[in-house]
Design a protein around this motif. Structure first.
Motif, PDB file in Angstrom:
ATOM      1  N   MET A 176    -107.133  22.128 -45.672  1.00  0.00           N
ATOM      2  CA  MET A 176    -107.058  21.315 -46.892  1.00  0.00           C
ATOM      3  C   MET A 176    -106.484  19.944 -46.559  1.00  0.00           C
ATOM      4  SD  MET A 176    -105.002  21.915 -50.493  1.00  0.00           S
ATOM      5  CE  MET A 176    -103.377  21.673 -49.812  1.00  0.00           C
ATOM      6  N   HIS A 177    -107.150  18.910 -47.014  1.00  0.00           N
ATOM      7  CA  HIS A 177    -106.648  17.541 -46.877  1.00  0.00           C
ATOM      8  C   HIS A 177    -106.443  16.961 -48.274  1.00  0.00           C
ATOM      9  CE1 HIS A 177    -106.264  13.568 -44.793  1.00  0.00           C
ATOM     10  NE2 HIS A 177    -106.539  13.157 -46.020  1.00  0.00           N
ATOM     11  N   ILE A 178    -105.230  16.481 -48.537  1.00  0.00           N
ATOM     12  CA  ILE A 178    -104.881  15.893 -49.828  1.00  0.00           C
ATOM     13  C   ILE A 178    -104.877  14.383 -49.689  1.00  0.00           C
ATOM     14  CG2 ILE A 178    -103.147  15.725 -51.662  1.00  0.00           C
ATOM     15  CD1 ILE A 178    -101.979  18.381 -50.627  1.00  0.00           C
ATOM     16  N   THR A 179    -105.526  13.688 -50.609  1.00  0.00           N
ATOM     17  CA  THR A 179    -105.395  12.231 -50.683  1.00  0.00           C
ATOM     18  C   THR A 179    -104.593  11.872 -51.922  1.00  0.00           C
ATOM     19  OG1 THR A 179    -107.431  11.756 -49.486  1.00  0.00           O
ATOM     20  CG2 THR A 179    -106.596  10.036 -50.927  1.00  0.00           C
ATOM     21  N   TYR A 180    -103.477  11.211 -51.720  1.00  0.00           N
ATOM     22  CA  TYR A 180    -102.649  10.719 -52.816  1.00  0.00           C
ATOM     23  C   TYR A 180    -103.034   9.266 -53.088  1.00  0.00           C
ATOM     24  CZ  TYR A 180     -99.680  14.763 -51.737  1.00  0.00           C
ATOM     25  OH  TYR A 180     -99.206  16.034 -51.510  1.00  0.00           O
ATOM     26  N   VAL A 181    -103.350   8.964 -54.349  1.00  0.00           N
ATOM     27  CA  VAL A 181    -103.639   7.593 -54.759  1.00  0.00           C
ATOM     28  C   VAL A 181    -102.479   7.110 -55.613  1.00  0.00           C
ATOM     29  CG1 VAL A 181    -105.207   6.056 -56.011  1.00  0.00           C
ATOM     30  CG2 VAL A 181    -106.131   7.989 -54.703  1.00  0.00           C
ATOM     31  N   LEU A 182    -101.899   5.973 -55.245  1.00  0.00           N
ATOM     32  CA  LEU A 182    -100.785   5.418 -56.005  1.00  0.00           C
ATOM     33  C   LEU A 182    -100.846   3.902 -55.946  1.00  0.00           C
ATOM     34  CD1 LEU A 182     -98.751   4.448 -53.548  1.00  0.00           C
ATOM     35  CD2 LEU A 182     -98.117   6.846 -53.540  1.00  0.00           C
ATOM     36  N   GLY A 183    -100.032   3.261 -56.801  1.00  0.00           N
ATOM     37  CA  GLY A 183    -100.066   1.810 -56.804  1.00  0.00           C
ATOM     38  C   GLY A 183     -98.876   1.142 -57.455  1.00  0.00           C
ATOM     39  N   THR A 184     -97.981   1.931 -58.091  1.00  0.00           N
ATOM     40  CA  THR A 184     -96.865   1.353 -58.835  1.00  0.00           C
ATOM     41  C   THR A 184     -95.578   2.108 -58.514  1.00  0.00           C
ATOM     42  OG1 THR A 184     -97.098   2.801 -60.766  1.00  0.00           O
ATOM     43  CG2 THR A 184     -98.442   0.787 -60.747  1.00  0.00           C
ATOM     44  N   ARG A 185     -94.472   1.472 -58.898  1.00  0.00           N
ATOM     45  CA  ARG A 185     -93.156   2.083 -58.697  1.00  0.00           C
ATOM     46  C   ARG A 185     -93.074   3.501 -59.257  1.00  0.00           C
ATOM     47  NH1 ARG A 185     -88.929   2.973 -62.054  1.00  0.00           N
ATOM     48  NH2 ARG A 185     -86.805   2.830 -61.244  1.00  0.00           N
ATOM     49  N   PRO A 186     -93.456   3.764 -60.538  1.00  0.00           N
ATOM     50  CA  PRO A 186     -93.327   5.136 -61.046  1.00  0.00           C
ATOM     51  C   PRO A 186     -94.147   6.150 -60.259  1.00  0.00           C
ATOM     52  CG  PRO A 186     -93.668   3.594 -62.856  1.00  0.00           C
ATOM     53  CD  PRO A 186     -93.907   2.831 -61.594  1.00  0.00           C
ATOM     54  N   GLU A 187     -95.328   5.743 -59.801  1.00  0.00           N
ATOM     55  CA  GLU A 187     -96.147   6.680 -59.031  1.00  0.00           C
ATOM     56  C   GLU A 187     -95.496   7.022 -57.695  1.00  0.00           C
ATOM     57  OE1 GLU A 187    -100.694   5.560 -59.863  1.00  0.00           O
ATOM     58  OE2 GLU A 187     -99.356   3.839 -59.653  1.00  0.00           O
ATOM     59  N   ILE A 188     -94.899   6.029 -57.046  1.00  0.00           N
ATOM     60  CA  ILE A 188     -94.221   6.287 -55.774  1.00  0.00           C
ATOM     61  C   ILE A 188     -93.108   7.311 -55.982  1.00  0.00           C
ATOM     62  CG2 ILE A 188     -92.833   5.256 -53.927  1.00  0.00           C
ATOM     63  CD1 ILE A 188     -94.322   2.576 -54.590  1.00  0.00           C
ATOM     64  N   GLY A 204     -99.801  10.142 -63.579  1.00  0.00           N
ATOM     65  CA  GLY A 204     -99.486   9.294 -64.718  1.00  0.00           C
ATOM     66  C   GLY A 204    -100.674   8.625 -65.364  1.00  0.00           C
ATOM     67  N   ASP A 205    -100.468   7.345 -65.738  1.00  0.00           N
ATOM     68  CA  ASP A 205    -101.399   6.689 -66.659  1.00  0.00           C
ATOM     69  C   ASP A 205    -101.699   5.252 -66.263  1.00  0.00           C
ATOM     70  OD1 ASP A 205     -98.992   5.386 -67.244  1.00  0.00           O
ATOM     71  OD2 ASP A 205     -98.643   6.557 -69.064  1.00  0.00           O
ATOM     72  N   THR A 206    -101.574   4.938 -64.979  1.00  0.00           N
ATOM     73  CA  THR A 206    -101.786   3.573 -64.523  1.00  0.00           C
ATOM     74  C   THR A 206    -103.266   3.298 -64.268  1.00  0.00           C
ATOM     75  OG1 THR A 206    -101.613   4.113 -62.185  1.00  0.00           O
ATOM     76  CG2 THR A 206     -99.549   3.663 -63.358  1.00  0.00           C
ATOM     77  N   ASN A 207    -103.597   2.031 -64.072  1.00  0.00           N
ATOM     78  CA  ASN A 207    -104.953   1.681 -63.664  1.00  0.00           C
ATOM     79  C   ASN A 207    -105.294   2.275 -62.304  1.00  0.00           C
ATOM     80  OD1 ASN A 207    -105.400   0.247 -66.014  1.00  0.00           O
ATOM     81  ND2 ASN A 207    -105.026  -1.758 -65.097  1.00  0.00           N
ATOM     82  N   SER A 208    -104.306   2.369 -61.420  1.00  0.00           N
ATOM     83  CA  SER A 208    -104.526   2.999 -60.113  1.00  0.00           C
ATOM     84  C   SER A 208    -104.923   4.467 -60.273  1.00  0.00           C
ATOM     85  CB  SER A 208    -103.265   2.904 -59.252  1.00  0.00           C
ATOM     86  OG  SER A 208    -102.940   1.563 -58.970  1.00  0.00           O
ATOM     87  N   ALA A 209    -104.237   5.171 -61.162  1.00  0.00           N
ATOM     88  CA  ALA A 209    -104.553   6.580 -61.388  1.00  0.00           C
ATOM     89  C   ALA A 209    -105.949   6.743 -61.983  1.00  0.00           C
ATOM     90  CB  ALA A 209    -103.504   7.208 -62.302  1.00  0.00           C
ATOM     91  N   LEU A 210    -106.297   5.873 -62.935  1.00  0.00           N
ATOM     92  CA  LEU A 210    -107.630   5.959 -63.531  1.00  0.00           C
ATOM     93  C   LEU A 210    -108.712   5.676 -62.496  1.00  0.00           C
ATOM     94  CD1 LEU A 210    -109.546   6.298 -65.911  1.00  0.00           C
ATOM     95  CD2 LEU A 210    -109.155   3.891 -66.488  1.00  0.00           C
ATOM     96  N   ALA A 211    -108.519   4.642 -61.692  1.00  0.00           N
ATOM     97  CA  ALA A 211    -109.508   4.310 -60.670  1.00  0.00           C
ATOM     98  C   ALA A 211    -109.646   5.456 -59.664  1.00  0.00           C
ATOM     99  CB  ALA A 211    -109.124   3.013 -59.966  1.00  0.00           C
ATOM    100  N   GLY A 212    -108.522   6.046 -59.252  1.00  0.00           N
ATOM    101  CA  GLY A 212    -108.576   7.184 -58.345  1.00  0.00           C
ATOM    102  C   GLY A 212    -109.313   8.355 -58.954  1.00  0.00           C
ATOM    103  N   GLY A 213    -109.066   8.597 -60.237  1.00  0.00           N
ATOM    104  CA  GLY A 213    -109.743   9.688 -60.920  1.00  0.00           C
ATOM    105  C   GLY A 213    -111.239   9.479 -61.043  1.00  0.00           C
ATOM    106  N   LEU A 214    -111.632   8.270 -61.393  1.00  0.00           N
ATOM    107  CA  LEU A 214    -113.059   7.956 -61.508  1.00  0.00           C
ATOM    108  C   LEU A 214    -113.759   8.083 -60.157  1.00  0.00           C
ATOM    109  CD1 LEU A 214    -112.853   4.862 -63.883  1.00  0.00           C
ATOM    110  CD2 LEU A 214    -114.006   7.030 -64.406  1.00  0.00           C
ATOM    111  N   ALA A 215    -113.132   7.561 -59.119  1.00  0.00           N
ATOM    112  CA  ALA A 215    -113.743   7.616 -57.793  1.00  0.00           C
ATOM    113  C   ALA A 215    -113.932   9.057 -57.340  1.00  0.00           C
ATOM    114  CB  ALA A 215    -112.886   6.846 -56.787  1.00  0.00           C
TER     115      ALA A 215
END
Length: 363
Positions: free
Chosen positions: A1-13, A94-105
């Motif tokens: 199993m390989h996990i990719t974590y997508v993040l972009g903001t302080r709360p996500e970190i 969470g609910d950031t643009n980074s999370a949405l973009a990661g989810g869509l991709a």
């Protein structure tokens, strides 16, 4: 199993830290895609250092753009990485643009998507975060909810089945792990001339509070009045998205001490030693409950109603100066029997166990 974590903001970190740390300890293959949605050094690099996290494998360098351009560039960059490495699961928080973009991709490429902190709802569609969190939930294969409330919201929206899990919130993992370290290592109270239990802490960054200069100035008048009435000076680590006009509006009040953004350990120290926290941040509301500090919420609605249950966090009747002042002073006088509704510090364990157990079914 390989996990990719997508993040972009302080709360996500912060809220993905316990998962990434466990992946390192346990030798789970993983990678980190950092969109760099928060691009300021003090909102980014310092958190990786404080939380002892590995360097992201991929930096997209997106920065601050309009919502559409930001999400579009993120989607392109994340898709390129996912096509190359084809992970078993993509994890967003969470609910950031980074999370949405990661989810869509992930969804477009048929890669299972896991949403940490799923199911939160303010029911205020004027908030971009609300739109993001609803969309991510309906894209996700695994929905990790902090409490039963969020699971019930998801069921009410037609999301059912064994892919909804109540895990607690990973912010508890981080806060409990680092609270003592922060008290021992941070010298921020000394640097700012603060006395334990004799100051208030302000955080304010949401567009609804900061984008209208007149509203922000009025809000600063109100919190300065609270500081004057309570006798507690107010320290305000100012968010990088706030400009010179907002800085000046806060600096006009001698009761408010402005600081640059602070790292995670310094912030935990400020939170733990404050008499009162005033915030429009959802994460800070949670941290206030975890650390047993009184908190006045500078918003008209919230997506974490559990924070209100023991009376230590308060949602004022309005954001008028009189309502904020009366709510703050009453809260300072109120005895509170604390409990933490957001988990036991092992949310990461439940999440990783679920992902590991189900990995083979997606291959």
């Amino acid at each position: 199993m390989h996990i990719t974590y997508v993040l972009g903001t302080r709360p996500e970190i912060i809220k993905l830290a316990s998962l990434i740390q466990a992946s390192v300890r346990e030798g789970l293959p993983f990678s980190i895609i950092h969109t760099n949605q928060h691009y300021a050094e003090r909102m980014d690099r310092v958190f990786f250092n404080d939380l002892e996290l590995p360097e992201p494998n991929h930096h997209l360098g997106i920065g601050s753009l309009s919502h559409g351009e930001q999400i579009g560039r993120m989607l392109t960059g994340i898709e390129r990485v996912l096509l190359a490495q084809r992970p078993s699961v993509v994890v967003v928080q969470g609910d950031t643009n980074s999370a949405l973009a990661g989810g869509l991709a992930a969804n477009k490429l048929g890669i299972p998507l896991a949403h940490v902190e799923a199911g939160l709802r303010s029911y205020d569609r004027s908030m971009p975060e609300e739109i993001n969190r609803v969309l991510i939930d309906h894209l996700s294969d695994h929905l990790f909810c902090p409490t039963a409330n969020q699971a019930n919201y998801l069921v009410g929206e037609g999301i059912r089945g064994g892919h909804i899990h109540i895990t607690g919130n990973t912010i508890v993992d981080a806060a409990l792990d680092y609270a003592e370290t922060a008290q021992r290592r941070s010298d921020i109270l000394d640097r700012l001339g603060l006395t334990q239990g004799k100051y208030s802490l302000l955080t304010c960054h949401r567009p609804s509070n900061t984008d209208d200069p007149a509203h922000f100035a009025t809000l600063m008048d109100a919190v300065a009045d609270i500081a004057e009435a309570s006798g507690f000076p107010l320290v305000f680590p100012i968010h990088p998205r706030l400009g010179e006009h907002q800085r000046q509006a806060a600096a006009n009040h001698h009761q408010i001490t402005l600081t640059d953004p602070v790292g995670y350990l310094d912030m935990l120290a400020l939170l733990q030693n404050a008499a009162l926290i005033l915030t429009d941040s959802g994460g800070v509301q949670e941290e206030a409950c975890i650390l047993q500090r009184k908190c006045l919420i500078l918003r008209r609605n919230m997506e974490r109603p559990e924070a209100l249950e023991n009376g230590g966090c308060v949602l004022p009747a309005s954001l008028s100066a009189s309502d904020l002042r009366s709510a703050a002073l009453a809260l300072l006088e109120r005895p509170v029997v604390w409990n933490n509704p957001f988990g036991d510090g092992f949310a990461y364990r439940r999440i990783l166990d679920t992902l590991t157990a189900t990995a083979d079914t997606h291959l």
